[in-house]
Design an enzyme around this catalytic site. Structure first.
Site, short mmCIF file in Angstrom:
data_model
loop_
_atom_site.label_atom_id
_atom_site.label_comp_id
_atom_site.label_asym_id
_atom_site.label_seq_id
_atom_site.Cartn_x
_atom_site.Cartn_y
_atom_site.Cartn_z
N LYS A 13 32.29 43.97 48.33
CA LYS A 13 32.56 45.17 47.50
C LYS A 13 31.32 45.58 46.70
O LYS A 13 30.97 46.74 46.66
CB LYS A 13 33.70 44.90 46.50
CG LYS A 13 35.02 44.51 47.10
CD LYS A 13 36.10 44.42 46.04
CE LYS A 13 35.90 43.34 45.00
NZ LYS A 13 35.96 41.97 45.52
N ARG A 88 42.86 44.78 39.75
CA ARG A 88 43.07 43.52 40.47
C ARG A 88 44.51 43.06 40.37
O ARG A 88 44.87 42.03 40.94
CB ARG A 88 42.17 42.45 39.86
CG ARG A 88 40.96 42.09 40.71
CD ARG A 88 40.18 41.08 39.90
NE ARG A 88 39.29 40.26 40.64
CZ ARG A 88 37.97 40.45 40.69
NH1 ARG A 88 37.44 41.50 40.12
NH2 ARG A 88 37.21 39.60 41.31
N ARG A 123 25.29 33.50 48.37
CA ARG A 123 25.26 34.66 47.47
C ARG A 123 24.38 34.42 46.25
O ARG A 123 24.39 33.34 45.67
CB ARG A 123 26.68 34.98 47.00
CG ARG A 123 26.70 36.13 45.99
CD ARG A 123 27.93 36.91 46.04
NE ARG A 123 28.97 36.36 45.19
CZ ARG A 123 30.07 37.04 44.90
NH1 ARG A 123 30.25 38.26 45.38
NH2 ARG A 123 30.99 36.50 44.14
N ARG A 156 26.10 32.35 40.92
CA ARG A 156 27.17 32.46 39.94
C ARG A 156 27.91 31.13 39.82
O ARG A 156 28.19 30.49 40.83
CB ARG A 156 28.15 33.55 40.37
CG ARG A 156 27.75 34.92 39.90
CD ARG A 156 28.57 35.99 40.53
NE ARG A 156 30.01 35.79 40.40
CZ ARG A 156 30.91 36.70 40.74
NH1 ARG A 156 30.51 37.86 41.23
NH2 ARG A 156 32.19 36.46 40.61
N ARG A 167 39.82 31.30 43.58
CA ARG A 167 39.73 32.76 43.45
C ARG A 167 40.40 33.45 44.63
O ARG A 167 41.01 34.50 44.47
CB ARG A 167 38.26 33.19 43.32
CG ARG A 167 37.68 32.81 41.97
CD ARG A 167 36.17 32.87 41.96
NE ARG A 167 35.67 34.22 42.15
CZ ARG A 167 34.45 34.49 42.60
NH1 ARG A 167 33.61 33.51 42.92
NH2 ARG A 167 34.07 35.73 42.74
P1 AMP Z 1 33.92 39.63 40.21
O1 AMP Z 1 32.49 39.72 39.79
O2 AMP Z 1 34.54 40.96 40.49
O3 AMP Z 1 34.14 38.64 41.33
O4 AMP Z 1 34.72 39.05 38.95
C1 AMP Z 1 34.42 37.77 38.43
C2 AMP Z 1 35.52 37.30 37.50
O5 AMP Z 1 35.67 38.23 36.42
C3 AMP Z 1 36.91 37.22 38.11
O6 AMP Z 1 37.12 36.01 38.82
C4 AMP Z 1 37.78 37.32 36.87
O7 AMP Z 1 37.77 36.12 36.13
C5 AMP Z 1 37.01 38.37 36.05
N1 AMP Z 1 37.45 39.74 36.39
C6 AMP Z 1 36.70 40.74 36.92
N2 AMP Z 1 37.42 41.86 37.12
C7 AMP Z 1 38.68 41.56 36.70
C8 AMP Z 1 39.89 42.29 36.66
N3 AMP Z 1 39.97 43.56 37.09
N4 AMP Z 1 41.00 41.65 36.18
C9 AMP Z 1 40.93 40.38 35.74
N5 AMP Z 1 39.83 39.63 35.77
C10 AMP Z 1 38.70 40.21 36.24
#
Ligand code: AMP
Length: 210
Positions: A13, A88, A123, A156, A167
């Site tokens: 994404k 999400r 990554r 990360r 996740r």
């Molecule tokens: P991402 O970078 O999109 O993979 O997000 C990393 C982490 O941020 C996720 O595993 C959640 O802990 C938190 N996070 C990001 N976006 C959301 C969302 N829309 N709702 C809840 N937690 C989020």
């Protein structure tokens, strides 16, 4: 163009959001990047989100909805935006609807869990601007350095194999139902993520225009 990118963590994404952002000149908004930035800066919101994020769980809806409300109210979102990682959960999608925001298209990038688990080891993300890279599929021009801003590339914390599995479970349980939510609106397009990044990009851009 108001666009949502759906898909599991590691489906691509962020990478596709960056490409569309450059093409359409609309901001790519990643709630994950906003939260990571807050964490780095030690803000109250960052501290609230820290444990959830590190354990691979979702940050509570009210926190993330607050973040997105604030971000979408900024001037650069007037002509559209790409949401990467939001919504999400179904309540997050409902909150977006309640804000009166008309989404034009939802693109779901589908990649099998096994492929994601393999990919995540390679990554890297920029610690400064959040841009994403992959050591094999999308390497930076100079190793360890972000092409966009010159920031350092890091792994990360939540990309550790165990956390990735958690996740993915969270994704299937809480985020996947959004496919049905948006299928009902007729705005959902499915893109099957390909091995080659350029191929996924072609399919994503075609889904945008279709
Ligand atoms: P991402 O970078 O999109 O993979 O997000 C990393 C982490 O941020 C996720 O595993 C959640 O802990 C938190 N996070 C990001 N976006 C959301 C969302 N829309 N709702 C809840 N937690 C989020």
């Amino acid at each position: 163009m108001k666009l949502i990118l759906l898909g599991a963590p590691g489906a691509g994404k962020g990478t596709q959001a960056e490409i569309i952002c450059d093409r359409l000149h609309i901001p790519a908004i990643s709630t994950g990047n906003i939260i990571r930035e807050a964490l780095k800066n030690g803000t109250e919101m960052g501290l609230k989100a820290k444990s959830y994020m590190e354990e691979g769980k979702l940050v509570p809806d009210d926190v993330v909805i607050g973040i997105i409300k604030e971000r979408l109210a900024q001037d650069d979102c007037r002509n559209g935006f790409i949401l990467d990682g939001f919504p999400r959960t179904v309540p997050q999608a409902q909150a977006l609807d309640a804000m009166g925001i008309e989404i034009d298209r939802v693109i779901d990038i589908e990649v099998a869990d096994e492929a994601i688990e393999k990919r995540m080891g390679g990554r890297r993300v920029c610690e400064k601007c959040g841009a994403s890279y992959h050591v094999e599929v999308k390497p930076p021009k100079q190793e360890g350095v972000c092409d966009r801003c010159g920031g350092g590339l890091v792994i990360r914390k939540d990309d550790q194999p165990e956390t990735v599995r958690d996740r993915l479970a969270v994704y299937h349980q809480q985020t996947e139902p959004l496919k049905d939510y948006y299928a009902e609106t007729g705005k959902l397009k499915i893109v099957v993520g390909q091995q080659e990044l350029e191929e996924t990009t072609k399919l994503t851009l075609a889904a945008l225009e279709a």
